[in-house]
Design a protein around this motif. Structure first.
Motif, PDB file in Angstrom:
ATOM      1  N   GLU A 107      -4.357   5.782   3.033  1.00 40.28           N
ATOM      2  CA  GLU A 107      -5.398   5.146   3.843  1.00 40.28           C
ATOM      3  C   GLU A 107      -6.818   5.621   3.542  1.00 40.28           C
ATOM      4  OE1 GLU A 107      -3.976   5.848   7.838  1.00 40.28           O
ATOM      5  OE2 GLU A 107      -2.632   4.105   7.727  1.00 40.28           O
ATOM      6  N   LYS A 108      -6.976   6.796   2.971  1.00 43.54           N
ATOM      7  CA  LYS A 108      -8.317   7.370   2.844  1.00 43.54           C
ATOM      8  C   LYS A 108      -8.773   7.618   1.410  1.00 43.54           C
ATOM      9  CE  LYS A 108      -7.646   9.573   7.270  1.00 43.54           C
ATOM     10  NZ  LYS A 108      -8.570   9.795   8.291  1.00 43.54           N
ATOM     11  N   THR A 109      -7.930   7.287   0.449  1.00 41.24           N
ATOM     12  CA  THR A 109      -8.317   7.518  -0.944  1.00 41.24           C
ATOM     13  C   THR A 109      -7.965   6.283  -1.775  1.00 41.24           C
ATOM     14  OG1 THR A 109      -6.232   8.346  -1.898  1.00 41.24           O
ATOM     15  CG2 THR A 109      -7.575   9.936  -0.641  1.00 41.24           C
ATOM     16  N   ARG A 158       0.875  -1.172   0.000  1.00 42.91           N
ATOM     17  CA  ARG A 158       0.000   0.000   0.000  1.00 42.91           C
ATOM     18  C   ARG A 158       0.909   1.218   0.000  1.00 42.91           C
ATOM     19  NH1 ARG A 158      -3.060   0.813   4.632  1.00 42.91           N
ATOM     20  NH2 ARG A 158      -1.394  -0.196   5.771  1.00 42.91           N
ATOM     21  N   HIS A 205      -5.485  18.735   8.528  1.00 45.38           N
ATOM     22  CA  HIS A 205      -4.037  18.720   8.745  1.00 45.38           C
ATOM     23  C   HIS A 205      -3.558  20.133   9.049  1.00 45.38           C
ATOM     24  CE1 HIS A 205      -2.769  14.587   7.489  1.00 45.38           C
ATOM     25  NE2 HIS A 205      -4.031  14.598   7.101  1.00 45.38           N
ATOM     26  N   ARG A 234       0.328   9.649   4.050  1.00 39.66           N
ATOM     27  CA  ARG A 234      -0.304   8.488   4.689  1.00 39.66           C
ATOM     28  C   ARG A 234      -1.823   8.560   4.533  1.00 39.66           C
ATOM     29  NH1 ARG A 234       0.542   6.001  10.782  1.00 39.66           N
ATOM     30  NH2 ARG A 234      -0.799   4.197  10.434  1.00 39.66           N
ATOM     31  N   ALA A 235      -2.392   9.756   4.646  1.00 46.24           N
ATOM     32  CA  ALA A 235      -3.837   9.911   4.455  1.00 46.24           C
ATOM     33  C   ALA A 235      -4.241   9.530   3.027  1.00 46.24           C
ATOM     34  CB  ALA A 235      -4.261  11.342   4.771  1.00 46.24           C
ATOM     35  N   GLU A 258      -9.266  19.836   4.100  1.00 46.53           N
ATOM     36  CA  GLU A 258     -10.476  19.030   4.308  1.00 46.53           C
ATOM     37  C   GLU A 258     -10.299  18.041   5.457  1.00 46.53           C
ATOM     38  OE1 GLU A 258     -11.436  17.081   0.633  1.00 46.53           O
ATOM     39  OE2 GLU A 258     -11.603  18.983  -0.457  1.00 46.53           O
ATOM     40  N   LEU A 259      -9.107  17.477   5.588  1.00 48.39           N
ATOM     41  CA  LEU A 259      -8.846  16.472   6.628  1.00 48.39           C
ATOM     42  C   LEU A 259      -8.416  17.086   7.958  1.00 48.39           C
ATOM     43  CD1 LEU A 259      -6.974  13.718   4.604  1.00 48.39           C
ATOM     44  CD2 LEU A 259      -9.368  13.748   5.297  1.00 48.39           C
TER      45      LEU A 259
END
Length: 179
Positions: free
Chosen positions: A150-152, A128, A171, A146-147, A168-169
Motif C-alpha cells: 500500500e505504501k511503496t 496488488r 511497526h 501489506r505496508a 520508519e513506519l
C-alpha cells in the motif's frame, strides 16, 4: 459461522439420449435453469509448512486443531460483519504470527545460524501485492507486507532494508529471540 457454497447442475439425459439414434432427428435437450449461489465468501487456512506426525498425541493435535478452528471462526465472524477481505487476511495471519504453535512469527523455525528470518506476502483480488523476506525483528511481518503493497511502488522488500522500513513506519519491533 462457516459457510460452504456449492452449485451442482445435473442433466438427466437418459431419456433424451434414447431418442437420438442414427437415422432419427435429435433435438437438444432443454437447458436446465439453475439458480446461482448466493453471494458469499470462503476461507482457506493452513498452519504452516510440514505435517502433523501420525503418532502425535491426541491432546497436542487437539491444540493445533482448536487454534486453527479459532482462527477460522475469527475470519468468519469478521467477514460476516462486513470486513474487507484484505483486513481479515491480515488480522488472522497476525493472530497466527502470535501463536507459537504455527511456524509463522512466534513459532518460526530456526535458521542454520540459530536465528529467525521471517517472510510474508499478501495479495488482493485486483492483483496488488506486497511481500517482505528475511525480516528479523518485525513482530507482524504480514502487516509490513501489506505496508509494502500500500505504501511503496515495490512488490518485495527484504532483509535489513525491510527491518528499517518497519521502524520508519512504526511497526512493532521485537528481539529476534522473541520468535
Amino acid at each position: 459461522m462457516r459457510r460452504t457454497f456449492a452449485l451442482v447442475a445435473v442433466l438427466l439425459a437418459g431419456s433424451w439420449l434414447s431418442g437420438c439414434r442414427s437415422g432419427t432427428s435429435c433435438v437438444d435437450p432443454p437447458t436446465p435453469h439453475v439458480e446461482p449461489p448466493p453471494p458469499g465468501w470462503a476461507v482457506a487456512l493452513h498452519g504452516g509448512a510440514g505435517t502433523m506426525p501420525r503418532d502425535m498425541a491426541e491432546d497436542e493435535k487437539g491444540r493445533y486443531l482448536a487454534a486453527l478452528g479459532a482462527a477460522l471462526d475469527d475470519a468468519a465472524a469478521r467477514l460476516a460483519g462486513g470486513a474487507a477481505a484484505v483486513d481479515v487476511v491480515e488480522a488472522v495471519i497476525r493472530r497466527m504470527e502470535d501463536d507459537p504453535l504455527f511456524n509463522a512469527g512466534r513459532g518460526a523455525v530456526y535458521t542454520k545460524a540459530g536465528t529467525h528470518e521471517l517472510d510474508a506476502s499478501i495479495m488482493t483480488g485486483d492483483l496488488r501485492c506486497g511481500a517482505v523476506a528475511g525480516v528479523k525483528t518485525v513482530r507482524h511481518p504480514i502487516s509490513l507486507a501489506r505496508a509494502v503493497m500500500e505504501k511503496t511502488p515495490h512488490v518485495i522488500v527484504a532483509g535489513e532494508g525491510a527491518d528499517r522500513f518497519a521502524v520508519e513506519l512504526g511497526h512493532e519491533i521485537v528481539p529476534n529471540a522473541w520468535f
